[in-house]
Design an enzyme around this catalytic site. Structure first.
Site, short mmCIF file in Angstrom:
data_model
loop_
_atom_site.label_atom_id
_atom_site.label_comp_id
_atom_site.label_asym_id
_atom_site.label_seq_id
_atom_site.Cartn_x
_atom_site.Cartn_y
_atom_site.Cartn_z
N SER A 1 -11.88 -85.53 -48.07
CA SER A 1 -12.05 -86.90 -48.55
C SER A 1 -10.89 -87.84 -48.22
O SER A 1 -11.11 -89.01 -47.92
CB SER A 1 -12.31 -86.91 -50.06
OG SER A 1 -11.23 -86.34 -50.76
N CYS B 1 -8.59 -80.69 -57.50
CA CYS B 1 -8.54 -80.67 -56.04
C CYS B 1 -7.88 -79.38 -55.55
O CYS B 1 -6.87 -78.94 -56.10
CB CYS B 1 -7.77 -81.88 -55.53
SG CYS B 1 -7.47 -81.87 -53.74
N ASP C 1 -10.68 -83.68 -60.92
CA ASP C 1 -11.96 -84.21 -60.44
C ASP C 1 -12.93 -84.18 -61.62
O ASP C 1 -13.13 -83.13 -62.24
CB ASP C 1 -12.52 -83.35 -59.30
CG ASP C 1 -11.66 -83.38 -58.06
OD1 ASP C 1 -11.09 -84.45 -57.76
OD2 ASP C 1 -11.55 -82.34 -57.38
N HIS D 1 -15.23 -80.48 -54.55
CA HIS D 1 -16.49 -80.74 -55.26
C HIS D 1 -17.63 -79.87 -54.73
O HIS D 1 -18.37 -79.23 -55.50
CB HIS D 1 -16.93 -82.20 -55.08
CG HIS D 1 -15.93 -83.23 -55.48
ND1 HIS D 1 -14.67 -83.32 -54.94
CD2 HIS D 1 -16.02 -84.26 -56.37
CE1 HIS D 1 -14.03 -84.35 -55.47
NE2 HIS D 1 -14.82 -84.94 -56.34
N GLU D 2 -17.80 -79.89 -53.41
CA GLU D 2 -18.91 -79.19 -52.79
C GLU D 2 -18.84 -77.69 -53.07
O GLU D 2 -19.87 -77.04 -53.28
CB GLU D 2 -18.90 -79.43 -51.27
CG GLU D 2 -18.95 -80.90 -50.87
CD GLU D 2 -17.56 -81.52 -50.70
OE1 GLU D 2 -17.45 -82.46 -49.91
OE2 GLU D 2 -16.60 -81.06 -51.37
N GLY E 1 -10.33 -93.19 -54.26
CA GLY E 1 -10.07 -93.75 -52.94
C GLY E 1 -11.25 -94.49 -52.36
O GLY E 1 -11.42 -94.53 -51.14
#
Length: 282
Positions: A90, A190, A197, A229-230, A259
């Protein structure tokens, strides 16, 4: 801590490092992370994935110059297919988008095609991109996840280290149920920076009834867990499928923005169409 947190495939990432911001188009800023990093420990390979799905990105800070030098702004919608070799990191995505800021493009379609081409090359997989003018999105209501929220339980929790123990013996009865459960308490960190997150998650399944207290304890155990996240969504899908053995399962998480980007992965082994409206925290 994830077993691959110090993997050499992560060494070259700009994430967690001081970087210069560039405002002229530079595709080299995009960086991918192999999906195999988290799939291999889960016993998942490209030819035996138990799900389909996508990573849905919303791009809120997208701007460029038209052919006359007039700034343009748009909201982007990106869908990255689950079969891609890489996910998109990201921070690199943000830096890449910033490089559009002082770059001239003849048309909006040229911008869309450029994004799609570059993201496909980085991900080594299928990517679709749509651009929206702001007036197309104005007045849209805040959406909500359909389902029964499991957050308001009168329970005590003192363990925030990730464990699948809570999912063992988490189903009861022989009767098949079909239900959709929702939690807004998903929090992980993260993989690289360990920044928090925050996400909401929707779990839709058909099978033996899942104990809601055990499920909530399992989700809360991600609180100190470090993964993208994924990767978290795929882990949750795999764990519930393994321990609860539902006939059908769909997992959809929508994370808060960072961001100028939000990431909303979904995975399913049945017919599932994710709603793409932003939630209250997005």
């Amino acid at each position: 801590m994830s077993s691959y947190e110090n993997h050499q495939a992560l060494d070259g990432l700009t994430l967690g490092k001081s970087t210069d911001y560039r405002d002229n188009y530079d595709v080299s800023l995009l960086q991918g992370v192999p999906r195999s990093l988290n799939r291999d420990p889960l016993g998942l390979t490209a030819d035996n994935l138990p799900f389909h799905g996508a990573d849905i990105w919303t791009l809120y800070e997208l701007s460029w110059l038209n052919s006359q030098g007039l700034p343009q702004v748009a909201v982007g919608h990106v869908e990255l297919d689950y079969t891609s070799v890489n996910l998109i990191e990201s921070k690199s995505f943000k830096l890449y988008l910033n490089s559009f800021n002082q770059t001239r493009f003849d048309t909006w379609e040229t911008v869309r095609q450029t994004l799609e081409r570059d993201l496909r090359a980085c991900a080594q997989g299928n990517v679709s991109v749509r651009l929206h003018r702001l007036d197309e999105l104005e007045g849209q209501p805040v959406a909500h996840f359909h389902g029964a929220c499991i957050d308001d339980q009168d329970i005590s929790i003192d363990n925030y280290q990730f464990t699948t123990d809570y999912l063992q013996h988490a189903v009861s009865g022989e009767k098949q149920v079909e239900e959709t459960l929702v939690s807004h308490l998903l929090k992980s960190n993260c993989l690289i920076t360990h920044q928090p997150d925050w996400g909401s998650i929707q779990i839709q399944y058909r099978g033996r009834k899942i104990d809601r207290e055990k499920l909530l304890r399992y989700l809360v155990s991600f609180r100190h867990h470090n993964e993208f996240h994924e990767q978290c969504v795929e882990r949750i899908f795999n764990d519930i499928l393994r321990f609860c053995q539902p006939e059908t399962l769909s997992i959809y998480a929508r994370y808060t923005r960072r961001g100028g980007l939000d990431i909303n992965p979904w995975r399913s082994n049945t017919d599932f169409v994710p709603a793409t409206g932003r939630l209250a925290r997005q």
